[in-house]
Design a protein around this motif. Structure first.
Motif, PDB file in Angstrom:
ATOM      1  N   LEU A 220       0.856  -1.200   0.000  1.00 12.60           N
ATOM      2  CA  LEU A 220       0.000   0.000   0.000  1.00 12.60           C
ATOM      3  C   LEU A 220       0.884   1.238   0.000  1.00 12.60           C
ATOM      4  CD1 LEU A 220      -2.954   1.102   0.216  1.00 12.60           C
ATOM      5  CD2 LEU A 220      -2.519   1.354   2.666  1.00 12.60           C
ATOM      6  N   PHE A 221       0.558   2.206  -0.870  1.00 14.84           N
ATOM      7  CA  PHE A 221       1.451   3.350  -1.086  1.00 14.84           C
ATOM      8  C   PHE A 221       0.936   4.634  -0.455  1.00 14.84           C
ATOM      9  CE2 PHE A 221       3.900   6.418  -3.667  1.00 14.84           C
ATOM     10  CZ  PHE A 221       5.152   5.807  -3.638  1.00 14.84           C
ATOM     11  N   GLY A 222      -0.375   4.736  -0.289  1.00 12.27           N
ATOM     12  CA  GLY A 222      -0.881   6.010   0.214  1.00 12.27           C
ATOM     13  C   GLY A 222      -2.289   5.948   0.762  1.00 12.27           C
ATOM     14  N   LEU A 223      -2.702   7.072   1.347  1.00 14.41           N
ATOM     15  CA  LEU A 223      -4.048   7.235   1.896  1.00 14.41           C
ATOM     16  C   LEU A 223      -4.671   8.482   1.287  1.00 14.41           C
ATOM     17  CD1 LEU A 223      -3.275   6.663   5.718  1.00 14.41           C
ATOM     18  CD2 LEU A 223      -4.153   4.970   4.068  1.00 14.41           C
ATOM     19  N   TYR A 245       3.582   4.981   8.942  1.00 15.76           N
ATOM     20  CA  TYR A 245       3.877   3.935   7.951  1.00 15.76           C
ATOM     21  C   TYR A 245       4.478   4.489   6.659  1.00 15.76           C
ATOM     22  CZ  TYR A 245       1.287   0.876  11.054  1.00 15.76           C
ATOM     23  OH  TYR A 245       0.870   0.154  12.155  1.00 15.76           O
ATOM     24  N   ASP A 246       4.863   5.760   6.672  1.00 23.76           N
ATOM     25  CA  ASP A 246       5.462   6.398   5.499  1.00 23.76           C
ATOM     26  C   ASP A 246       4.596   6.242   4.249  1.00 23.76           C
ATOM     27  OD1 ASP A 246       7.302   7.852   4.059  1.00 23.76           O
ATOM     28  OD2 ASP A 246       8.474   6.084   3.470  1.00 23.76           O
ATOM     29  N   LEU A 247       3.338   6.617   4.387  1.00 20.63           N
ATOM     30  CA  LEU A 247       2.402   6.563   3.259  1.00 20.63           C
ATOM     31  C   LEU A 247       2.220   7.967   2.687  1.00 20.63           C
ATOM     32  CD1 LEU A 247      -0.201   4.252   4.994  1.00 20.63           C
ATOM     33  CD2 LEU A 247       1.209   3.618   3.016  1.00 20.63           C
ATOM     34  N   VAL A 248       2.074   8.088   1.367  1.00 22.31           N
ATOM     35  CA  VAL A 248       1.794   9.405   0.795  1.00 22.31           C
ATOM     36  C   VAL A 248       0.342   9.789   1.098  1.00 22.31           C
ATOM     37  CG1 VAL A 248       3.499   9.145  -1.056  1.00 22.31           C
ATOM     38  CG2 VAL A 248       1.078   8.593  -1.509  1.00 22.31           C
ATOM     39  N   VAL A 249       0.079  11.081   1.108  1.00 20.98           N
ATOM     40  CA  VAL A 249      -1.264  11.614   1.360  1.00 20.98           C
ATOM     41  C   VAL A 249      -1.782  12.220   0.061  1.00 20.98           C
ATOM     42  CG1 VAL A 249      -2.562  13.412   2.582  1.00 20.98           C
ATOM     43  CG2 VAL A 249      -0.805  12.079   3.789  1.00 20.98           C
ATOM     44  N   THR A 250      -2.926  11.717  -0.407  1.00 19.85           N
ATOM     45  CA  THR A 250      -3.501  12.268  -1.631  1.00 19.85           C
ATOM     46  C   THR A 250      -4.790  13.021  -1.316  1.00 19.85           C
ATOM     47  OG1 THR A 250      -4.887  10.364  -2.209  1.00 19.85           O
ATOM     48  CG2 THR A 250      -2.575  10.306  -2.943  1.00 19.85           C
ATOM     49  N   GLY A 251      -5.221  13.817  -2.290  1.00 24.63           N
ATOM     50  CA  GLY A 251      -6.481  14.536  -2.185  1.00 24.63           C
ATOM     51  C   GLY A 251      -7.165  14.534  -3.531  1.00 24.63           C
ATOM     52  N   SER A 252      -8.487  14.510  -3.511  1.00 26.46           N
ATOM     53  CA  SER A 252      -9.212  14.419  -4.769  1.00 26.46           C
ATOM     54  C   SER A 252     -10.660  14.826  -4.595  1.00 26.46           C
ATOM     55  CB  SER A 252      -9.172  12.998  -5.292  1.00 26.46           C
ATOM     56  OG  SER A 252     -10.037  12.218  -4.498  1.00 26.46           O
ATOM     57  N   SER A 253     -11.323  14.989  -5.736  1.00 27.49           N
ATOM     58  CA  SER A 253     -12.733  15.374  -5.707  1.00 27.49           C
ATOM     59  C   SER A 253     -13.665  14.172  -5.655  1.00 27.49           C
ATOM     60  CB  SER A 253     -13.065  16.198  -6.945  1.00 27.49           C
ATOM     61  OG  SER A 253     -12.879  15.428  -8.122  1.00 27.49           O
ATOM     62  N   ASP A 254     -13.255  13.033  -6.250  1.00 23.07           N
ATOM     63  CA  ASP A 254     -14.175  11.908  -6.460  1.00 23.07           C
ATOM     64  C   ASP A 254     -15.370  12.400  -7.280  1.00 23.07           C
ATOM     65  OD1 ASP A 254     -15.175   9.333  -6.320  1.00 23.07           O
ATOM     66  OD2 ASP A 254     -15.399   9.303  -4.143  1.00 23.07           O
ATOM     67  N   TYR A 255     -15.046  13.156  -8.301  1.00 22.42           N
ATOM     68  CA  TYR A 255     -16.057  13.761  -9.194  1.00 22.42           C
ATOM     69  C   TYR A 255     -16.866  12.693  -9.920  1.00 22.42           C
ATOM     70  CZ  TYR A 255     -17.592  16.726 -13.193  1.00 22.42           C
ATOM     71  OH  TYR A 255     -18.297  17.402 -14.154  1.00 22.42           O
ATOM     72  N   HIS A 256     -18.197  12.863  -9.933  1.00 19.72           N
ATOM     73  CA  HIS A 256     -19.091  11.952 -10.661  1.00 19.72           C
ATOM     74  C   HIS A 256     -19.977  12.728 -11.637  1.00 19.72           C
ATOM     75  CE1 HIS A 256     -18.011   9.016  -7.541  1.00 19.72           C
ATOM     76  NE2 HIS A 256     -18.734   8.084  -8.129  1.00 19.72           N
TER      77      HIS A 256
END
Ligand code: AMP
Ligand code: FE
Ligand code: FE
Ligand code: ZN
Length: 289
Positions: A220-223, A245-256
């Protein structure tokens, strides 16, 4: 339009097209991203890569960079866990077989749900098929659209709060691998797995730390922390886990598209994080690379 897009513009790593439960075709989605001033979007339809090539064509037209991806369905006991997968080999046999099985399971599950709703409301399977793209990934959103078309509810959200609610009396699960199997398959296909909206309410609630640690061991690479459905308390906990756990942090819209109030670019991902994802991937490349 090429040239109007700043290649260093904002990055949105979770969007849906009509290949799953978004309301816009892949090319329309990429044009909408251009109109919103985004530099990069990931196309992450549920359990399908069928929109990739159309999105790449629209990337040529608009100058928006497209990260090919998917939102893989997994089941953690009774809990539905969504796993974002980026830049995996779209021809990986194991992942192809698995996603075909999930889509098939979703189709039959939707038929069963509709059959049961049809006993209480005027709704047929044909009504639902009319709301979906041939060969696309079927889900409750398409049943919601059919309920709207028939005048039983006002919009998708109203449908999810009533007839389609997981405690609403018609809910059924569908087959999906475990999150651990999902992470292993994505990594084996050269992809980068990121746990989608891990701190939401209801059926998508938080999975415990031991389970996350196991996923980290598997690659697993990120949350995905910057997401409107994560609770504020949950985000705090996720930031601690990401650091530990040294995971990257992402952000997004989850646009539908029009299917949800989420707007493109409402949450974004840092450029350094995208660079790390790109460097970790071996399955395929971004478009343009
Ligand atoms: P399913 O995978 O068929 O159980 O349906 C879940 C999908 O429905 C999720 O991927 C969401 O995109 C969508 N969804 C969940 N809640 C809502 C809502 N309130 N309004 C619109 N779409 C929703
Ligand atoms: Fe969805
Ligand atoms: Fe999701
Ligand atoms: Zn999603």
């Amino acid at each position: 339009m090429p040239g109007h897009i700043d290649p260093r513009g904002a990055i949105d790593l979770h969007t849906h097209s009509s290949v799953s439960d978004g309301t816009e075709a892949p090319f329309e989605l990429v044009r909408a991203a251009a109109a919103a001033g985004l530099g990069t979007i990931a196309l992450t339809d549920h359990d399908s890569t069928a929109g990739w090539s159309e999105a790449f064509a629209a990337a040529d037209e608009t100058g928006v960079r497209v990260i090919p991806g998917m939102e893989l369905s997994t089941n953690y006991g009774p809990v539905s866990v969504h796993m974002l997968a980026y830049l995996f080999d779209p021809l990986d046999p194991r992942l192809l077989a698995e996603t075909a099985e999930i889509r098939d399971g979703r189709l039959h599950r939707a038929e069963r749900i509709v059959e049961r709703i049809g006993r209480d409301y005027d709704l047929t399977w044909a009504d639902v098929l009319a709301q979906s793209v041939d060969g696309g990934t079927l889900g409750r959103p398409h049943i919601a659209d059919a309920l709207v078309a028939k005048g039983h509810v006002s919009d998708r959200s109203a449908a999810f709060q009533s007839i389609l609610h997981w405690q609403g009396g018609y809910y059924e699960k569908y087959y999906a691998p475990s999150p651990l199997e999902g992470v292993r398959m994505i990594v084996a296909a050269g992809g980068v797995p990121v746990l989608a909206h891990p701190a939401t309410r209801g059926r998508y609630r938080v999975i415990e730390e031991e389970a996350i640690a196991e996923l980290v061991d598997a690659g697993l690479f990120g949350l995905e922390i910057h997401h409107r459905d994560n609770t504020e308390d949950g985000k705090e906990r996720l930031f601690e886990l990401a650091a530990k756990y040294d995971l990257v942090v992402t952000g997004s819209s989850d646009y539908h598209g029009e299917g949800k109030p989420n707007r493109l670019g409402e949450n974004t991902t840092a450029r350094e994080v995208l660079d790390r994802i790109l460097a970790a991937a071996t399955g395929t490349t971004a478009y343009p690379a």
